[in-house]
Design a protein around this motif. Structure first.
Motif, PDB file in Angstrom:
ATOM      1  N   LYS A 196       0.829  -1.202   0.000  1.00 59.97           N
ATOM      2  CA  LYS A 196       0.000   0.000   0.000  1.00 59.97           C
ATOM      3  C   LYS A 196       0.867   1.257   0.000  1.00 59.97           C
ATOM      4  O   LYS A 196       0.611   2.202  -0.756  1.00 59.97           O
ATOM      5  N   GLN A 197       1.899   1.271   0.829  1.00 59.98           N
ATOM      6  CA  GLN A 197       2.809   2.423   0.872  1.00 59.98           C
ATOM      7  C   GLN A 197       3.509   2.618  -0.476  1.00 59.98           C
ATOM      8  O   GLN A 197       3.682   3.744  -0.947  1.00 59.98           O
ATOM      9  N   LEU A 199       2.482   1.644  -3.518  1.00 57.97           N
ATOM     10  CA  LEU A 199       1.545   2.103  -4.545  1.00 57.97           C
ATOM     11  C   LEU A 199       1.204   3.577  -4.371  1.00 57.97           C
ATOM     12  O   LEU A 199       1.042   4.315  -5.350  1.00 57.97           O
ATOM     13  N   GLU A 200       1.105   4.030  -3.139  1.00 60.77           N
ATOM     14  CA  GLU A 200       0.820   5.446  -2.886  1.00 60.77           C
ATOM     15  C   GLU A 200       1.926   6.336  -3.432  1.00 60.77           C
ATOM     16  O   GLU A 200       1.670   7.399  -4.001  1.00 60.77           O
ATOM     17  N   VAL A 201       3.162   5.888  -3.282  1.00 58.75           N
ATOM     18  CA  VAL A 201       4.300   6.663  -3.788  1.00 58.75           C
ATOM     19  C   VAL A 201       4.294   6.681  -5.318  1.00 58.75           C
ATOM     20  O   VAL A 201       4.518   7.721  -5.940  1.00 58.75           O
ATOM     21  N   LYS A 203       1.865   6.491  -7.343  1.00 61.75           N
ATOM     22  CA  LYS A 203       0.759   7.257  -7.908  1.00 61.75           C
ATOM     23  C   LYS A 203       1.048   8.752  -7.953  1.00 61.75           C
ATOM     24  O   LYS A 203       0.416   9.487  -8.704  1.00 61.75           O
ATOM     25  N   LYS A 204       2.008   9.191  -7.153  1.00 58.62           N
ATOM     26  CA  LYS A 204       2.309  10.619  -7.088  1.00 58.62           C
ATOM     27  C   LYS A 204       2.967  11.093  -8.393  1.00 58.62           C
ATOM     28  O   LYS A 204       3.761  10.386  -8.991  1.00 58.62           O
TER      29      LYS A 204
END
Length: 206
Positions: A196-197, A199-201, A203-204
């Protein structure tokens, strides 16, 4: 086996420059290391680890510039490096063929993948600076066995080391391994950093 303190990094760097193998604490687990630009040091690390010589060891670099010298990178890799490194993350990248060519030419080695980390502590950064090259860094254990949890265990399991750096580890578990060799990012081993961490990065925009 001689133990060294953090103010004796120069002595440990000299051991590595002379193709020695030493034990060091990282942020995840205790590791053993050798310099990358020496076939003799590589072979000694293989022997101490009791590991097949056709498997390349992870590499610890000083900074992103050193990573780019030995591996192929892209924007995704750059995002992950900026977000999580130094830290409990290992990136699997495509190795540049000219990097440690003695491994490419061993005959049995068939892969061009390379696992890289950034030095997480000032002591390891200083060690790499003084060695003047990245270093192979693998967990302190016999291949396939449990990771050593203290210096006494390392002395027993890896008795042929040329020295040990005193210190403690932070996480006590191996790093998250992220495979970046294909278009789709995959986790090879889950550690302190979650998918999750990651994928969040990714997406930025920045």
């Amino acid at each position: 086996m001689k133990r060294y303190k953090e103010n004796e990094i120069e002595k440990l760097a000299k051991i590595l420059k002379n193709d020695g193998v030493i034990s060091v604490p990282t942020d995840t687990v205790y590791g053993i290391c050798a310099r990358v630009n020496s076939k003799e040091a590589y072979d000694k690390l293989v022997s101490i680890k009791n590991r097949s010589s056709d498997k390349i060891f992870p590499v610890m670099c000083l900074d992103y510039e050193q990573i780019k010298m030995i591996a192929t990178v892209n924007k995704k890799v750059e995002k992950l490096v900026n977000a999580f490194m130094p830290g409990p993350v290992t990136l699997v990248l495509n190795k540049k063929r000219e990097a440690f060519s003695y491994i490419n030419n061993r005959g049995g080695y068939q892969h061009n993948e390379l696992a890289v980390r950034l030095a997480p502590t000032e002591a390891l950064k200083e060690l790499i600076k003084r060695v003047e090259s990245p270093i192979f860094m693998t967990s302190a254990n016999q291949s396939g066995g449990p990771v050593c949890k203290n210096l006494e265990e390392i002395e027993t399991v890896c008795p042929n080391l040329d020295g040990m750096l005193e210190g403690k580890v932070s996480y006590g578990q191996p790093s998250t391994i992220i495979d970046c060799t294909k278009d789709e990012i995959k986790i090879q081993r889950l550690g302190p950093i979650s998918m999750k961490q990651i994928l969040e990065v990714l997406k930025k925009d920045v």
